[in-house]
Design a protein around this motif. Structure first.
Motif, PDB file in Angstrom:
ATOM      1  N   LEU A  79       0.816  -1.012  -0.165  1.00 31.71           N
ATOM      2  CA  LEU A  79       0.361   0.081   0.045  1.00 31.71           C
ATOM      3  C   LEU A  79       0.832   1.310   0.045  1.00 31.71           C
ATOM      4  O   LEU A  79       0.484   2.334  -0.713  1.00 31.71           O
ATOM      5  CB  LEU A  79      -0.944   0.090   1.083  1.00 31.71           C
ATOM      6  CG  LEU A  79      -1.939  -1.156   1.196  1.00 31.71           C
ATOM      7  CD1 LEU A  79      -2.746  -1.115   2.668  1.00 31.71           C
ATOM      8  CD2 LEU A  79      -2.968  -0.928   0.100  1.00 31.71           C
ATOM      9  N   GLN A  80       1.899   1.328   0.776  1.00 32.70           N
ATOM     10  CA  GLN A  80       2.848   2.300   0.722  1.00 32.70           C
ATOM     11  C   GLN A  80       3.510   2.581  -0.575  1.00 32.70           C
ATOM     12  O   GLN A  80       3.619   3.783  -0.956  1.00 32.70           O
ATOM     13  CB  GLN A  80       3.687   2.197   2.036  1.00 32.70           C
ATOM     14  CG  GLN A  80       4.651   3.324   2.230  1.00 32.70           C
ATOM     15  CD  GLN A  80       3.611   4.335   2.979  1.00 32.70           C
ATOM     16  OE1 GLN A  80       2.778   3.862   3.902  1.00 32.70           O
ATOM     17  NE2 GLN A  80       4.151   5.802   2.929  1.00 32.70           N
ATOM     18  N   ILE A  81       4.071   1.750  -1.135  1.00 33.10           N
ATOM     19  CA  ILE A  81       4.543   1.898  -2.599  1.00 33.10           C
ATOM     20  C   ILE A  81       3.610   2.378  -3.523  1.00 33.10           C
ATOM     21  O   ILE A  81       3.910   3.230  -4.346  1.00 33.10           O
ATOM     22  CB  ILE A  81       5.138   0.388  -2.992  1.00 33.10           C
ATOM     23  CG1 ILE A  81       6.355   0.066  -2.219  1.00 33.10           C
ATOM     24  CG2 ILE A  81       5.536   0.479  -4.689  1.00 33.10           C
ATOM     25  CD1 ILE A  81       6.672  -1.260  -2.530  1.00 33.10           C
ATOM     26  N   ARG A  82       2.255   1.797  -3.554  1.00 42.37           N
ATOM     27  CA  ARG A  82       1.429   2.298  -4.333  1.00 42.37           C
ATOM     28  C   ARG A  82       0.844   3.694  -4.031  1.00 42.37           C
ATOM     29  O   ARG A  82       0.831   4.651  -4.923  1.00 42.37           O
ATOM     30  CB  ARG A  82       0.022   1.668  -4.281  1.00 42.37           C
ATOM     31  CG  ARG A  82      -1.124   2.115  -5.302  1.00 42.37           C
ATOM     32  CD  ARG A  82      -2.197   1.186  -5.183  1.00 42.37           C
ATOM     33  NE  ARG A  82      -2.109  -0.099  -5.711  1.00 42.37           N
ATOM     34  CZ  ARG A  82      -1.867  -1.287  -4.971  1.00 42.37           C
ATOM     35  NH1 ARG A  82      -2.120  -1.093  -3.648  1.00 42.37           N
ATOM     36  NH2 ARG A  82      -1.894  -2.261  -5.483  1.00 42.37           N
ATOM     37  N   GLU A  83       1.016   4.203  -3.224  1.00 40.17           N
ATOM     38  CA  GLU A  83       0.739   5.843  -2.457  1.00 40.17           C
ATOM     39  C   GLU A  83       1.952   6.533  -2.846  1.00 40.17           C
ATOM     40  O   GLU A  83       1.660   7.753  -3.098  1.00 40.17           O
ATOM     41  CB  GLU A  83       0.401   5.568  -1.057  1.00 40.17           C
ATOM     42  CG  GLU A  83       0.012   7.083  -0.456  1.00 40.17           C
ATOM     43  CD  GLU A  83      -0.359   7.224   0.986  1.00 40.17           C
ATOM     44  OE1 GLU A  83      -0.610   8.300   1.438  1.00 40.17           O
ATOM     45  OE2 GLU A  83      -0.465   6.186   1.374  1.00 40.17           O
ATOM     46  N   ASP A  84       3.188   6.164  -2.621  1.00 38.67           N
ATOM     47  CA  ASP A  84       4.304   7.109  -2.631  1.00 38.67           C
ATOM     48  C   ASP A  84       5.022   6.967  -4.038  1.00 38.67           C
ATOM     49  O   ASP A  84       5.941   7.975  -4.336  1.00 38.67           O
ATOM     50  CB  ASP A  84       5.382   6.667  -1.645  1.00 38.67           C
ATOM     51  CG  ASP A  84       4.912   6.770  -0.115  1.00 38.67           C
ATOM     52  OD1 ASP A  84       4.003   7.585  -0.022  1.00 38.67           O
ATOM     53  OD2 ASP A  84       5.437   6.180   0.497  1.00 38.67           O
ATOM     54  N   LEU A  85       4.444   6.165  -4.827  1.00 35.90           N
ATOM     55  CA  LEU A  85       5.198   6.112  -6.215  1.00 35.90           C
ATOM     56  C   LEU A  85       4.102   5.976  -7.350  1.00 35.90           C
ATOM     57  O   LEU A  85       3.915   4.994  -7.909  1.00 35.90           O
ATOM     58  CB  LEU A  85       5.948   4.645  -6.194  1.00 35.90           C
ATOM     59  CG  LEU A  85       7.101   4.955  -7.212  1.00 35.90           C
ATOM     60  CD1 LEU A  85       8.125   6.126  -7.096  1.00 35.90           C
ATOM     61  CD2 LEU A  85       7.897   3.523  -7.243  1.00 35.90           C
ATOM     62  N   PRO A  86       3.185   7.012  -7.433  1.00 36.81           N
ATOM     63  CA  PRO A  86       2.434   7.187  -8.657  1.00 36.81           C
ATOM     64  C   PRO A  86       3.168   7.123  -9.866  1.00 36.81           C
ATOM     65  O   PRO A  86       4.375   7.465  -9.919  1.00 36.81           O
ATOM     66  CB  PRO A  86       1.463   8.508  -8.298  1.00 36.81           C
ATOM     67  CG  PRO A  86       2.460   9.250  -7.576  1.00 36.81           C
ATOM     68  CD  PRO A  86       3.069   8.251  -6.684  1.00 36.81           C
ATOM     69  N   ALA A  87       2.322   7.180 -11.214  1.00 32.13           N
ATOM     70  CA  ALA A  87       2.830   7.195 -12.411  1.00 32.13           C
ATOM     71  C   ALA A  87       3.426   8.588 -12.665  1.00 32.13           C
ATOM     72  O   ALA A  87       4.501   8.651 -13.272  1.00 32.13           O
ATOM     73  CB  ALA A  87       1.900   6.817 -13.513  1.00 32.13           C
TER      74      ALA A  87
END
Length: 491
Positions: A79-87
């Protein structure tokens, strides 16, 4: 001291990575990482891995126990990766042309850091590694922010690789390709699983704002603000300044640290207090001049459009009519409309007051019992005859005595007259004027009734016998509008 630093494995690994990346070279856009593209598949893999770990034999019992006890760490990291690294943020990360994979440089740097630290994450060791690396190759603001996210990604890669080797029946959700300096084939599989999960837990406890303040080159330069204000600001305000540096660097094509250095030199060029602060040139009135000084090609199409957009935003932010700013193609015309807006408003008020006075006079004529004609042309008012056709003793429309008028022939049907674009507006303004006059007359009538009740019958009778005046003099409203028009012209 220098010998100790040279023998330090962290310092040596940072120097080696910087030298290798200098030879490889950077590219503008990096390719998507396999794990970043398959984050949704990681959830399904975690479900199958838990089921397999519950039935693990003695060979994989240690790794299975690590997974079953800390599966929430894996879910939180996803979840943290998806939130902190958008396209949009991922597109800012430069890549390396190493082995044709075009991976992000900060991702390869995270791999090198974990190998140099023996798969252990620590704030001080991370600061030492990044500082040593930036002595040869500075990192951008986006890369510095992405470092903790890349540590989570590398930890998940270690976990999935080690678990897939211990449990071959569980297919990995992505394929990990080893690049020079990032090989994990020599690491024990159980160690990969254990250290990967432990690093996820440690990464979640580190204050990465402190890491950014200690490692960012732009932050270090801006803290040397001559006014001494930037260092005393809170983190959110300083982050706004850093975003301004990013935007100016993107527009000018210069490195971010170079833009920050030039902003610092710009502060030393003047002794005035506002322009001596670095924020004056980044987020305040001096930004436009500073952007023009940074642009090496001041008359390109892109720079011209940026300046036009900046001028447009500055004009539209003023208390001017929004419709005027949307119609004007340039800053000069927008300023002229903004200056002439009080004059236009005064003209509109004077025209509306004149229409109301004219309608008021027509209604007074219609109410007068001495005037029975329906229009000024029939009464002779416009021709200079006060009495009109009524002095002849009869109405002009009635026939002579003893003479019968033949029936009138039906009027030929003609096409309806063309209606101009202004007629609906005029009719709407007339309806609005009639409505306002009706409301005013009702208020006057109610006020007159109240005055009669309070003043008594004698004064009411005198007031009712007061003659009417059919004067076409301008009303006080028109006089006030005319005064406003003269004030607008004088301004």
């Amino acid at each position: 001291m220098a010998d100790i630093e040279e023998n330090d494995p962290i310092v040596g690994a940072a120097d080696e990575a910087a030298s290798r990346h200098q030879l490889t070279g950077l590219i503008g856009n990096s390719a998507p990482l396999p794990i970043w593209s398959h984050l949704d598949a990681m959830k399904d893999w975690l479900t199958r891995a838990r089921q397999e770990a519950a039935q693990a034999d003695r060979h994989g019992s240690a790794a299975a126990e690590w997974l079953l006890d800390n599966d929430y760490q894996i879910q939180r990291a996803i979840l943290q990766i998806r939130e902190d690294l958008p396209a949009e943020f991922y597109a800012k990360l430069p890549g390396l042309a190493e082995a044709g994979l075009r991976r992000p440089r900060i991702h390869q740097l995270a791999h090198a850091f974990l190998q140099a630290s023996h798969l252990q994450v620590s704030l001080n060791i991370a600061v030492q590694f990044i500082d040593r690396y930036q002595k040869k190759l500075p990192l951008s603001i986006a890369e510095t922010w992405a470092f903790p996210t890349m540590l989570r990604i590398v930890s998940l890669e270690l976990l999935v690789t080690g678990f897939s080797r211990l449990f071959p029946q569980i297919a990995p959700p992505f394929q990990v390709d080893d690049t020079p300096g990032t090989s994990i084939a020599a690491i024990d599989d159980t160690e990969c699983v254990a250290r990967g999960i432990a690093n996820l837990a440690v990464t979640a406890t580190i204050q990465w704002n402190d890491f950014f303040d200690r490692t960012s080159r732009v932050e270090t330069i801006l803290k040397r603000d001559p006014a001494g204000i930037y260092a005393r600001m809170d983190f959110e305000t300083r982050d706004r300044y850093r975003h301004a540096v990013e935007q100016l660097a993107k527009q000018s094509g210069l490195p971010e640290w170079d833009v920050a250095q030039r902003a610092l030199r710009q502060c030393h060029t003047t002794s005035e207090t506002p322009s001596g602060h670095v924020g004056y040139w980044l987020v305040d009135a001096g930004r436009r001049l500073f952007a023009d000084a940074l642009d090496p090609r001041p008359w390109t199409f892109g720079s011209t459009m940026r300046r036009a957009a900046s001028s447009w935003r500055s004009v539209c932010s003023r208390p001017a009519p929004r419709w005027a700013c949307s119609l004007c193609p340039s800053d000069l015309v927008s300023r002229l409309v903004w200056r002439a807006s009080p004059i236009l408003a005064a003209l509109h008020r004077a025209h509306a007051a004149t229409c109301l006075d004219h309608q008021h006079n027509l209604r007074e004529l219609a109410r007068d019992p001495n005037h029975t004609a329906s229009s000024p042309s029939q009464t002779g008012f416009q021709k200079g005859h006060p009495q009109g056709l009524r002095d002849r003793g009869r109405d002009a429309r009635s026939p002579r005595p003893g003479v019968r008028r033949p029936p009138a022939a039906p009027a030929p049907r003609s096409a309806p007259p063309l209606q101009s674009r202004r007629e609906p507006r005029i009719r709407a303004s007339q309806r609005l004027g009639r409505r306002r006059y009706r409301d005013a007359s009702h208020r006057h009538r109610d006020r007159s009734r109240a005055d009669r009740r309070h003043r008594g019958p004698e004064r009411a009778l005198c007031g009712s016998q007061r003659p009417r005046s059919l004067s076409f003099a301008p009303s006080p409203t028109a006089l006030q509008c005319g005064a406003g028009l003269l004030d607008g012209l004088g301004a």
